[in-house]
Design a protein around this motif. Structure first.
Motif, mmCIF file in Angstrom:
data_model
loop_
_atom_site.group_PDB
_atom_site.id
_atom_site.type_symbol
_atom_site.label_atom_id
_atom_site.label_comp_id
_atom_site.label_asym_id
_atom_site.label_seq_id
_atom_site.Cartn_x
_atom_site.Cartn_y
_atom_site.Cartn_z
ATOM 1 N N SER A 55 0.838 -1.202 0.000
ATOM 2 C CA SER A 55 0.000 0.000 0.000
ATOM 3 C C SER A 55 0.874 1.254 0.000
ATOM 4 O O SER A 55 2.086 1.208 0.234
ATOM 5 N N GLY A 56 0.245 2.394 -0.278
ATOM 6 C CA GLY A 56 0.990 3.640 -0.413
ATOM 7 C C GLY A 56 1.805 4.005 0.809
ATOM 8 O O GLY A 56 2.888 4.591 0.703
ATOM 9 N N SER A 57 1.303 3.634 2.014
ATOM 10 C CA SER A 57 2.021 3.996 3.230
ATOM 11 C C SER A 57 3.370 3.283 3.351
ATOM 12 O O SER A 57 4.247 3.738 4.099
ATOM 13 N N MET A 58 3.548 2.189 2.611
ATOM 14 C CA MET A 58 4.830 1.487 2.652
ATOM 15 C C MET A 58 5.944 2.308 1.998
ATOM 16 O O MET A 58 7.128 1.974 2.120
ATOM 17 N N GLY A 59 5.560 3.384 1.311
ATOM 18 C CA GLY A 59 6.556 4.264 0.708
ATOM 19 C C GLY A 59 6.860 5.493 1.524
ATOM 20 O O GLY A 59 7.535 6.396 1.046
ATOM 21 N N ALA A 60 6.330 5.527 2.754
ATOM 22 C CA ALA A 60 6.545 6.710 3.597
ATOM 23 C C ALA A 60 7.105 6.282 4.951
ATOM 24 O O ALA A 60 6.341 6.052 5.887
ATOM 25 N N PRO A 61 8.414 6.113 5.065
ATOM 26 C CA PRO A 61 9.423 6.352 4.024
ATOM 27 C C PRO A 61 9.652 5.112 3.154
ATOM 28 O O PRO A 61 9.186 4.019 3.479
ATOM 29 N N GLN A 62 10.396 5.294 2.092
ATOM 30 C CA GLN A 62 10.683 4.199 1.171
ATOM 31 C C GLN A 62 11.477 3.071 1.841
ATOM 32 O O GLN A 62 11.479 1.941 1.357
ATOM 33 N N ALA A 63 12.133 3.364 2.959
ATOM 34 C CA ALA A 63 12.899 2.335 3.665
ATOM 35 C C ALA A 63 12.019 1.155 4.069
ATOM 36 O O ALA A 63 12.491 0.014 4.132
ATOM 37 N N LYS A 64 10.739 1.403 4.325
ATOM 38 C CA LYS A 64 9.843 0.302 4.696
ATOM 39 C C LYS A 64 9.669 -0.671 3.541
ATOM 40 O O LYS A 64 9.729 -1.892 3.719
ATOM 41 N N MET A 65 9.449 -0.137 2.341
ATOM 42 C CA MET A 65 9.251 -1.000 1.184
ATOM 43 C C MET A 65 10.533 -1.764 0.860
ATOM 44 O O MET A 65 10.503 -2.953 0.526
ATOM 45 N N ARG A 66 11.674 -1.087 0.970
ATOM 46 C CA ARG A 66 12.941 -1.771 0.694
ATOM 47 C C ARG A 66 13.173 -2.909 1.689
ATOM 48 O O ARG A 66 13.598 -4.004 1.301
ATOM 49 N N ALA A 67 12.881 -2.660 2.960
ATOM 50 C CA ALA A 67 13.057 -3.704 3.973
ATOM 51 C C ALA A 67 12.089 -4.862 3.735
ATOM 52 O O ALA A 67 12.451 -6.036 3.915
#
Length: 490
Positions: A55-67
């Motif tokens: 979801s969009g919140s995983m990009g705030a911050p992008q570190a969440k999506m990378r992890a």
């Protein structure tokens, strides 16, 4: 008992056997232990689905999506050949990441490489509809009804793209189909956008595994690998705790109390007269879990002794489990019926802590901050009395502790419910009872009863049936001696 593939599950019951003459509750802790079977995991009998919050919140911050991508890749790399698996993109919809078709792949060098490429291309967008993610996992795993199904659910947010009733219906549709491990991403400063009670509902219904908050994103990949490693050792998909009562007893509730508290009462399924099975989820050789079974009994004259019921663990309906009896004696001696078995006290103390945290969160959510502070004070006192330093550290995020022993606390300034979620999901997680360990909280304790082996007696009649054991299987009456008549219960 042993499972069809050799895994052994043993049950031991702990309880104080005395009741006041006017009746009451018998609290039994059923300790279930799995023994090593000496065999090897059958990877072709396992099926794994990873539900990846994109979801969009995983990009705030992008570190969440990378992890999250790194963690998913670590899990994919750890899949042994032969495991059926899929990776699902979770947004306001549920979409296949790998394979592209709505089916399970079978792990090998080629499919793992394909999954790594697909996961690397994921990006955050859209909303959050966890119920739809779960339903897709159910459909995927439904194609392998012979396999032991397991789901890793990763999210950083709440179910904002669905109504609560939709999520509830989705969870109910998945009960018994698979077990789930939830990992919830927060931030290093303790702020969490996900909803603790929401994730607990999912976890409790689908295997009663702990919900684990992750604030250090560098640890997420290790968490995924560890969860998968445990899942790969599963030998049976769904054991059952069978509670069979005599005519004088009624089941008040059945709860899992270790490693996390989960109420199983409404999950019980009647399988015969006064016999109910409660789901225990999937099991591995090293697993240990404890269950609190509360039986309500009527009044009887002092010194009457009866069998309240029998407990057993079952995996295969065709293979009867060894039954553990629950015997009780009514008494008017307060020194006897006031005793609380140390195992029961250990867990009821921790259940009290979890209840206070739950009530505090509910009060805070309604803006009743003075009530929330009062409940957190009680939680602090219980944690202090039980020597649970980890729980005290968790509560120190929310309150300034002035006097832990009596529960005097003050809410920290800058109240924000986002800081409360880790406490909400950690509160039901318990420490296991260790024989001879320090007592939990207050209350008297009694040594564990050691019932003698069941003896056969000459056939005797009671409740219209012939018995060769000392207790009537219908009403629990005790045949006090081979030569004497059974008690009349008066």
């Amino acid at each position: 008992m042993s499972t069809p593939d050799g895994l052994r599950l043993d049950l031991t019951a702990h309880h104080s056997e005395y009741l006041p003459a006017d009746g009451g509750i018998v609290d039994v802790v059923a300790a279930v232990r799995a023994g090593p079977d000496g065999g090897r995991s059958r990877h072709d009998g396992l099926a794994e689905v990873i539900l990846l919050d994109c979801s969009g919140s995983m990009g705030a911050p992008q570190a969440k999506m990378r992890a999250a991508r790194r963690a998913t890749l670590a899990a994919v790399d750890a899949l042994p050949d032969g495991v059926a698996f899929a990776v699902v993109e979770g947004t306001s919809q549920a979409t296949m990441i790998y394979p592209k078709q709505r089916r399970l792949a079978v792990a090998d060098e080629d499919t793992r490489a394909g999954a790594r490429q697909a996961v690397s291309r994921t990006s955050p967008h859209g909303g959050t509809a966890i119920g739809r993610w779960l339903l897709l996992a159910r459909d995927l795993l439904g194609a392998r009804p012979d396999a032991i199904g397991h789901v890793i659910l990763l999210t950083d947010g709440r179910n904002e793209s669905q109504q609560p009733a939709e999520l509830k219906a989705a969870v109910e549709a998945c009960v018994g189909r698979f077990t789930v491990d939830c990992r919830a991403i927060g931030t290093a400063n303790g702020m969490h956008d996900w909803d603790g009670p929401e994730l607990l509902v999912i976890a409790d219904a689908l295997g009663a595994n702990p919900v684990v908050p992750v604030e250090d994103l560098d640890l997420l990949a290790g968490e995924f690998a560890a969860v998968l490693d445990r899942a790969l050792t599963r030998r049976t998909a769904d054991a059952q705790l069978r509670v069979r009562t005599s005519a004088l007893a009624r089941i008040r509730f059945v709860k899992q109390v270790y490693p996390t508290i989960a109420d199983l009462t409404v999950r019980g399924v009647a399988v015969g007269d006064r016999t109910i099975d409660f789901p225990l989820g999937a099991w591995s050789p090293a697993d240990r879990r404890d269950y609190h079974v509360a039986l309500e009994l009527d009044a009887m004259n002092p010194q009457a002794r009866r069998r309240a019921g029998w407990l057993s663990v079952r995996v295969d309906e065709a293979v009867p489990g060894d039954e553990t009896p629950v015997d009780v004696e009514w008494t008017d001696e307060i020194e006897l019926f006031s005793q609380v078995h140390e195992t029961v006290a250990h867990y009821t103390h921790q259940q009290g802590y979890a209840d206070e945290v739950r009530l505090a969160l509910a009060a805070a959510g309604e803006g009743r901050l003075s009530d929330a502070e009062r409940h957190l004070g009680r939680a602090v006192a219980l944690a202090h009395a039980g020597g649970h330093e980890d729980k005290l550290r968790q509560l120190e995020r929310l309150v300034d502790i002035i006097d832990a022993a009596v529960g005097v606390v003050r809410l920290k300034p800058g109240f924000d419910l986002k800081q409360w979620q880790p406490s909400a999901v950690s509160a039901p997680q318990t420490s296991g009872w260790v024989p001879g360990g320090p007592p939990a909280g207050s209350g008297r304790s009694a040594p564990a009863p050691h019932p003698a082996p069941e003896q056969r007696v000459p056939p005797w009649e009671h409740c219209g049936q012939t018995h060769t054991s000392p207790y009537c299987a219908e009403c629990g009456a005790h045949h006090e001696s081979p030569d004497g008549p059974p008690p009349d219960g008066s």
